[in-house]
Design a protein around this motif. Sequence first.
Motif, PDB file in Angstrom:
ATOM      1  N   GLY A 196       0.754  -1.104   0.089  1.00 55.51           N
ATOM      2  CA  GLY A 196       0.027   0.075   0.000  1.00 55.51           C
ATOM      3  C   GLY A 196       0.987   1.461   0.143  1.00 55.51           C
ATOM      4  O   GLY A 196       0.454   2.387  -0.579  1.00 55.51           O
ATOM      5  N   LYS A 199       2.170   1.834  -3.314  1.00 63.38           N
ATOM      6  CA  LYS A 199       1.254   1.928  -4.180  1.00 63.38           C
ATOM      7  C   LYS A 199       1.579   0.836  -5.595  1.00 63.38           C
ATOM      8  O   LYS A 199       1.617   1.230  -6.746  1.00 63.38           O
ATOM      9  CB  LYS A 199       0.989   3.135  -4.910  1.00 63.38           C
ATOM     10  N   ASP A 201       1.650  -2.219  -7.964  1.00 62.92           N
ATOM     11  CA  ASP A 201       0.706  -2.622  -9.167  1.00 62.92           C
ATOM     12  C   ASP A 201       0.108  -3.958  -8.656  1.00 62.92           C
ATOM     13  O   ASP A 201      -1.207  -4.093  -9.145  1.00 62.92           O
ATOM     14  CB  ASP A 201       1.396  -2.960 -10.416  1.00 62.92           C
ATOM     15  N   ILE A 252      -5.799  -2.829  -1.330  1.00 66.03           N
ATOM     16  CA  ILE A 252      -6.260  -2.166  -2.585  1.00 66.03           C
ATOM     17  C   ILE A 252      -6.890  -0.775  -2.212  1.00 66.03           C
ATOM     18  O   ILE A 252      -6.927   0.121  -2.755  1.00 66.03           O
ATOM     19  CB  ILE A 252      -7.369  -2.944  -3.477  1.00 66.03           C
ATOM     20  N   ASP A 253      -7.444  -0.826  -0.795  1.00 63.94           N
ATOM     21  CA  ASP A 253      -7.855   0.538  -0.260  1.00 63.94           C
ATOM     22  C   ASP A 253      -6.745   1.242  -0.236  1.00 63.94           C
ATOM     23  O   ASP A 253      -7.084   2.518  -0.129  1.00 63.94           O
ATOM     24  CB  ASP A 253      -8.511   0.414   1.059  1.00 63.94           C
ATOM     25  N   ARG A 254      -5.513   0.915   0.083  1.00 59.84           N
ATOM     26  CA  ARG A 254      -4.407   2.145   0.157  1.00 59.84           C
ATOM     27  C   ARG A 254      -3.733   2.302  -1.069  1.00 59.84           C
ATOM     28  O   ARG A 254      -2.965   3.080  -1.193  1.00 59.84           O
ATOM     29  CB  ARG A 254      -3.438   1.173   1.053  1.00 59.84           C
ATOM     30  N   GLY A 255      -4.389   1.739  -2.384  1.00 57.47           N
ATOM     31  CA  GLY A 255      -3.799   2.085  -3.618  1.00 57.47           C
ATOM     32  C   GLY A 255      -3.190   1.112  -4.678  1.00 57.47           C
ATOM     33  O   GLY A 255      -2.631   1.482  -5.668  1.00 57.47           O
ATOM     34  N   VAL A 256      -3.111  -0.235  -3.880  1.00 53.29           N
ATOM     35  CA  VAL A 256      -2.672  -1.397  -4.892  1.00 53.29           C
ATOM     36  C   VAL A 256      -3.659  -1.573  -5.888  1.00 53.29           C
ATOM     37  O   VAL A 256      -4.948  -1.674  -5.613  1.00 53.29           O
ATOM     38  CB  VAL A 256      -2.453  -2.742  -3.996  1.00 53.29           C
ATOM     39  N   ARG A 257      -3.003  -1.538  -7.233  1.00 51.70           N
ATOM     40  CA  ARG A 257      -3.963  -1.945  -8.065  1.00 51.70           C
ATOM     41  C   ARG A 257      -4.856  -3.123  -8.165  1.00 51.70           C
ATOM     42  O   ARG A 257      -6.146  -3.319  -8.363  1.00 51.70           O
ATOM     43  CB  ARG A 257      -3.323  -1.734  -9.507  1.00 51.70           C
TER      44      ARG A 257
END
Length: 288
Positions: A196, A199, A201, A252-257
């Motif tokens: 996260g 960020k 992928d 994914i809430d933290r920005g992981v695709r």
Amino acid sequence: MKKQNMNRDWIATARTLSQALPYLQRYTGAIVVIKLGGHAMGSDEAMDEFARDVVLMQMVGIHPVVVHGGGPMINAMLDKLDIKSDFVNGKRVTDAATVEVVEMVLSGRVNKRIVQAINSQGGKAVGLSGKDANLMICDQTNPDLGFVGTPSDINPQVLHDLFAKGTIPVIAPLGAGRDGETFNINGDTAAGAIAGALKADRLLLLTDVPGVKGTDGDVMTELSASQIRDMIKSGVIAGGMIPKTETALDAIDRGVRAAVILDGRAPNACLLELFTEHGAGSIIRNDG
């Protein structure tokens, strides 16, 4: 006949490489965080295969980060040292003596074994823990569990510096407390928090199961965050799969695709997931 079979194998290999080209291009420059645990850590052969996959990923332009566990190795050392553990609701209490053993095993034996495996396959790996360069600052998860921590601040600059030097980080799931304590962190939780912060992928959670199963018992290859939440609520996802899927949701809430739960026992599982059309597990994305 043997020569014909070999020719067919070579043709199949060449075709596979050709078909992988769009995926190789798609992941150039991508950050992929891999949680290594279970069967993939069990034998030298499995470790060498995993290491080759990680080195190949880097050679085609990916920035891999390996976060590992080591529960069985910790248990074996505690038994050897005759250190008894207490449990609260099925979770081990990590007292001062236990956390010393945890650090010794994770940052020492386990971490360096993975680093050596990657280096022996032609990569350049460096081992560190979440305590190094204040990578993971933790708060105590539950006072009843002792020195068990939850990452609260992630400082990923040291990882970006390693990427710039063509180095693969191998991270033991330990963190520093605000008063200098050492905290043991669940490996999945650590991997999700690092993914996260970067960020990333992809977050690849290697397990000993093929993926998330639906009501019919078959593995579901693509899932949304809302589907995962509904399956947890209804009891379709249960037991040890709950914390893994919750780690995926948090990432994914933290920005992981996307996060993928896949079978680490399968040969070349990471490569199959990244570089083939069908993938190798259950991929979880945000809704929409």
